[in-house]
Design a protein around this motif. Structure first.
Motif, PDB file in Angstrom:
ATOM      1  N   TYR A  18      -1.562   0.388   1.524  1.00 48.48           N
ATOM      2  CA  TYR A  18      -0.215   0.007   1.956  1.00 48.48           C
ATOM      3  C   TYR A  18       0.832   0.027   0.846  1.00 48.48           C
ATOM      4  O   TYR A  18       1.987  -0.279   1.073  1.00 48.48           O
ATOM      5  CB  TYR A  18      -0.243  -1.358   2.664  1.00 48.48           C
ATOM      6  CG  TYR A  18      -1.032  -1.306   3.954  1.00 48.48           C
ATOM      7  CD1 TYR A  18      -0.570  -0.534   5.019  1.00 48.48           C
ATOM      8  CD2 TYR A  18      -2.243  -1.970   4.093  1.00 48.48           C
ATOM      9  CE1 TYR A  18      -1.304  -0.452   6.200  1.00 48.48           C
ATOM     10  CE2 TYR A  18      -2.979  -1.900   5.266  1.00 48.48           C
ATOM     11  CZ  TYR A  18      -2.501  -1.136   6.316  1.00 48.48           C
ATOM     12  OH  TYR A  18      -3.212  -1.039   7.477  1.00 48.48           O
ATOM     13  N   ARG A  42      -2.949  -5.008  14.209  1.00 46.01           N
ATOM     14  CA  ARG A  42      -2.380  -4.057  13.251  1.00 46.01           C
ATOM     15  C   ARG A  42      -0.872  -4.113  13.314  1.00 46.01           C
ATOM     16  O   ARG A  42      -0.293  -4.202  14.388  1.00 46.01           O
ATOM     17  CB  ARG A  42      -2.799  -2.619  13.580  1.00 46.01           C
ATOM     18  CG  ARG A  42      -4.285  -2.363  13.589  1.00 46.01           C
ATOM     19  CD  ARG A  42      -4.561  -0.893  13.308  1.00 46.01           C
ATOM     20  NE  ARG A  42      -4.261  -0.533  11.943  1.00 46.01           N
ATOM     21  CZ  ARG A  42      -3.692   0.617  11.582  1.00 46.01           C
ATOM     22  NH1 ARG A  42      -3.356   1.502  12.492  1.00 46.01           N
ATOM     23  NH2 ARG A  42      -3.457   0.880  10.314  1.00 46.01           N
ATOM     24  N   ASN A  55      -6.784  -2.056   1.447  1.00 47.80           N
ATOM     25  CA  ASN A  55      -5.460  -2.309   2.032  1.00 47.80           C
ATOM     26  C   ASN A  55      -4.371  -2.243   0.972  1.00 47.80           C
ATOM     27  O   ASN A  55      -3.315  -1.638   1.172  1.00 47.80           O
ATOM     28  CB  ASN A  55      -5.402  -3.693   2.688  1.00 47.80           C
ATOM     29  CG  ASN A  55      -6.084  -3.701   4.048  1.00 47.80           C
ATOM     30  OD1 ASN A  55      -6.427  -2.642   4.571  1.00 47.80           O
ATOM     31  ND2 ASN A  55      -6.290  -4.880   4.603  1.00 47.80           N
ATOM     32  N   LEU A  87      -9.263  -7.205   7.911  1.00 41.78           N
ATOM     33  CA  LEU A  87      -8.901  -8.585   7.534  1.00 41.78           C
ATOM     34  C   LEU A  87      -9.682  -9.615   8.349  1.00 41.78           C
ATOM     35  O   LEU A  87      -9.952 -10.712   7.872  1.00 41.78           O
ATOM     36  CB  LEU A  87      -7.394  -8.802   7.715  1.00 41.78           C
ATOM     37  CG  LEU A  87      -6.507  -8.153   6.646  1.00 41.78           C
ATOM     38  CD1 LEU A  87      -5.034  -8.478   6.900  1.00 41.78           C
ATOM     39  CD2 LEU A  87      -6.895  -8.623   5.234  1.00 41.78           C
ATOM     40  N   ALA A 106       0.895  -2.050  10.842  1.00 43.11           N
ATOM     41  CA  ALA A 106       1.321  -0.776  10.247  1.00 43.11           C
ATOM     42  C   ALA A 106       1.322   0.342  11.291  1.00 43.11           C
ATOM     43  O   ALA A 106       0.604   0.276  12.287  1.00 43.11           O
ATOM     44  CB  ALA A 106       0.372  -0.421   9.110  1.00 43.11           C
TER      45      ALA A 106
END
Ligand code: ADP
Length: 741
Positions: A649, A694, A645, A707, A696
């Motif tokens: 990200y 989510r 992640n 997660l 994103a």
């Protein structure tokens, strides 16, 4: 109202009868002298005007003189010595002009009050001793309270020989009843007669409590005023409530005269600090008993009060023991049954067996259940809603409900008395015991309603002129609830709340068990579904690939696009299934603890996920990582998800950076993975740990499971995970593990 604002000469009306200032009636009874001195100088400041008659010296010869001028000087010195040292002032015998007297001193505020009364019949000390022994021997605490009272009055009659000796017992409203009596033959019996509370008003009761024993030696006496009326020491009316010779209220004198009483003795029976009753002696002609005899009487009432206290405590304990047995059985019934109301009324014992009552009601969880003789359901419901729900106390009891709740008049035959306990905290569940009206006839000593007369518009107290039996049917009152009834109800209340709490706990445990079973089933289901989906998915993927490789040219552009979508979707689905399976696996697998290097683990992840080649621009810093004690496979998944992640990200940034590290705070290791990527709104900081959550957009690949897996792993290790983030400011994920030693 301050007592001294009403002077003796003022008229006392019914409304102020409880304020009649009997403690400052500045008069002495005829048989003795009240003398007042300044306690420092011993100067005589006040004296009753019968001093001439009793001591043979005039008032002028006494006032302003020193006490030692009229009484032996050693006696005065002795008194002064005691006053200075704070010792108790004791009565003394004194000879005055060849006559023997008793001198009874006491302090009343700033005044030294000395009662001087005739010595009376002298009592031989051996006889006195015998009297006391007889009192001790004969006053037993066996039998009923009534029997004990009868013993006491017989003994008093024997010792002091008044024409009539009675035990007068107060009820909770201060009405009195003659519960025992001994009298001369030919006198009318007053046994069982009731007297209203106004007969012995509050000030009189207070003085009885204070003085204990009080005599009126001659009801027809001429009161001797104390001269001057106000104390020269402080210019205030003299409080003579502690004086043995205190003058009698004219109302009380009239009362006694109406009863044709010539002399009286009254002794207070005090139980647990409260006036329980009076020992009342009447004589047809004047009668004086001396200080020693009064002391014997004090001793007697003291012994009687003690025995009474013992008796009531014993009864209390016996009754409580009986009710405890029933309470325990009720608790067993409640524990073994789901329906609490049924447990309390459908079996033996019922809750109504706990205290003496005619019936009972349970209102629990909106359901009313009646047992025995009770008002109707509607009447009980309206009692609950319109009266009991408004009350503040957890336990309410009365013997006469209609005084508080007027509709009770309609069902007084079933429920004049109620004892009600609130069960639970919410003011909605109740247990009630009912007591039917005690249809007893009360013989009042005169009509309690007609106790005054009106003159010039003012209602005056007037003792009753007639003492013929006057019978009133006491309406709407039941037998009073006793302290042990109250206690038994309280104890049951506690037991019920324990049972209810236990039942609730059991219910919650059961629900939890069901929930975890359902969860486990769901996990297994999702695991097997995901697992079983793999085979058909492979079929779709395999045949789509065959189509792509062998039949590509035969498809037009639309067909080719459709084929690519099938392949992309199959890939995405494969990814999703893999993630769901990993998530389920973490849930079902047990932690296998081992000590391993987190540093090595991180390096392994970076290599296996090709993070460096995938994200060549990202600057990676790895801090000093300790050894971890935990499940290596699980922690690898956790770290891999966080790292992936962080790289993913932050990849859009010009200078992406990822930092992995560990800090020691609050006696534990806090591991972290930080990036300077897109971050997100912190209001979602809890939600993102849920499965498929989510934030994103589509430009970032992912399933929203990573997660959730991380959280599961941390929870399996009894640790916690959290994030600090802000949109565009990067994210820092932290976690702790409860590492076994
Ligand atoms: P995903 O597969 O979508 O990454 P995760 O469960 O790993 O699923 O993360 C859930 C969501 O949390 C992500 O979709 C993303 O919106 C957000 N998130 C996770 N890690 C980061 C991070 N380092 N920076 C910004 N957003 C993150």
């Amino acid at each position: 109202m301050a007592a001294n604002t009403l002077s003796y000469s003022e008229k006392v009306n019914v409304t102020n009868c409880d304020r009649e200032p009997i403690h400052i009636i500045a008069r002495a009874q005829a048989h003795g002298v009240i003398l007042v001195c300044h306690p420092d100088s011993m100067e005589i400041t006040q004296c009753s005007d019968n001093v001439g008659k009793i001591l043979g010296i005039s008032l002028d010869e006494v006032l302003s003189k020193n006490l030692s001028d009229i009484l032996p000087s050693d006696l005065t010195k002795n008194l002064q010595k005691k006053l200075n040292s704070g010792e108790t002032l004791l009565p003394e015998e004194v000879k005055f002009r060849n006559k023997n007297f008793f001198l009874i001193p006491h302090l009343s505020g700033e005044n030294l009050v000395i009662d001087i009364e005739p010595f009376g019949e002298s009592i031989d000390p051996v006889l006195f001793q015998e009297q006391l022994t007889k009192i001790l021997n004969e006053l037993g605490n066996t039998g009923s309270v009534k029997e004990m009272c009868q013993q006491a009055v017989s003994l008093v009659k024997y010792l002091f020989n008044y024409n009539r000796v009675m035990m007068y017992r107060f009820d909770e409203e201060w009405n009195g009843e003659v519960v025992a009596e001994v009298k001369e033959d030919g006198m009318e019996s007053w046994l069982g007669l009731h007297y209203p509370a106004t007969d012995i008003p509050k000030p009189a009761r207070e003085i009885f409590m204070k003085q204990g024993v009080r005599i009126i030696s001659d009801v027809q006496y001429k009161p001797s005023p104390i001269q001057p009326e106000l104390s020269p020491i402080n210019n205030k009316p003299l409080d003579i409530s502690g004086s043995e010779l205190r003058g009698v209220s004219p109302i009380h004198i009239e009362y006694l005269q109406n009863m044709k009483v010539g002399a009286s003795l009254t002794a207070a029976i005090i139980l647990n600090g409260k006036l329980w009753g009076l020992l009342a002696c009447h004589h047809n002609s004047p009668k004086f008993i001396n200080y020693h005899q009064r002391q014997s009487c004090r001793f007697l009432t003291q012994v009687f009060s003690n025995k009474l206290a013992l008796k009531t405590t014993k009864t209390f304990l016996e009754k409580l023991q009986q009710s405890e047995k029933i309470r325990k059985e009720l608790v067993m019934q409640m524990n073994s049954m789901a329906d609490l109301s049924a447990a309390l009324v459908k079996f033996k014992p019922k809750f109504t067996d706990l205290v003496a009552c005619s019936g009972g009601a349970i209102y629990y969880q909106g359901k009313l259940c009646l047992s025995g003789s009770t008002p109707s359901e509607e009447e009980v419901m309206s009692l609950l809603h319109n009266f009991l729900a408004e009350r503040k106390e957890k336990v309410f009891q009365t013997k006469s409900l209609k005084k508080f709740y007027s509709p009770a008049e309609n069902f007084k035959d079933k429920a004049s008395g109620i004892l009600c306990i609130e069960i639970g905290e919410e003011k909605q569940d109740y247990l009630i015991w009912f007591r039917a009206e005690a249809t007893k006839s009360v013989s009042w000593g005169g009509n309690p309603e007609k106790n005054g007369y009106v003159k010039d518009g003012v209602e005056y107290l007037s003792p009753r002129k007639s003492f013929e039996r006057w019978t009133e049917k006491v309406s709407g009152a039941a037998k009073a609830w006793e302290a042990y009834d109250f206690e038994a109800a309280q104890n049951l209340r506690e037991s019920i709340s324990h049972v209810v709490v236990k039942k609730q706990k059991d219910e919650i445990n059961e629900l939890n068990k069901n929930l975890s079973e359902a969860n486990a089933e769901l996990e297994t289901f999702s695991y097997s579904v995901s697992h079983d989906l793999r085979a058909p998915l492979r079929g779709i993927d395999g045949y789509a690939r065959i189509l792509q490789e062998n039949y590509k040219e035969k498809l037009d552009e639309y067909g080719q696009n459709a084929l690519n979508t099938i392949l992309g979707s199959a890939e995405k689905m494969e990814e999703l299934i893999e993630d769901i399976l990993s998530y389920s696996k973490v849930g079902q697998t047990k932690c296998v603890q081992q000590l391993f290097s987190l540093q090595n683990l991180v390096e392994e992840i970076i290599a296996s996920q090709s993070l460096k080649s995938q994200f060549p621009n990202t600057k990676l810093s790895i801090g000093n990582l300790p050894k971890i004690n935990g499940d290596r496979r699980m922690i690898k998944q956790l770290m891999a998800n966080l790292l992936e992640n962080a790289f993913k990200y932050s990849s859009g940034k010009q200078h992406p950076e990822v930092v992995i590290g560990c800090k020691y705070e609050d006696e534990k290791n806090i591991y972290f993975v930080k990036d300077n990527g897109i971050g997100f709104n912190p209001e979602h900081q809890d939600k993102i740990f849920d499965v498929f959550s989510r934030l994103a957009g589509e430009e970032y690949s992912g399933t929203g499971v990573g997660l959730a897996i991380a959280k599961r792993v941390v929870e399996k290790h009894n640790g916690s995970i959290w994030v600090e983030t802000a949109p565009g400011k990067g994210s820092s994920f932290y976690f702790t593990l409860k590492e076994e030693e």
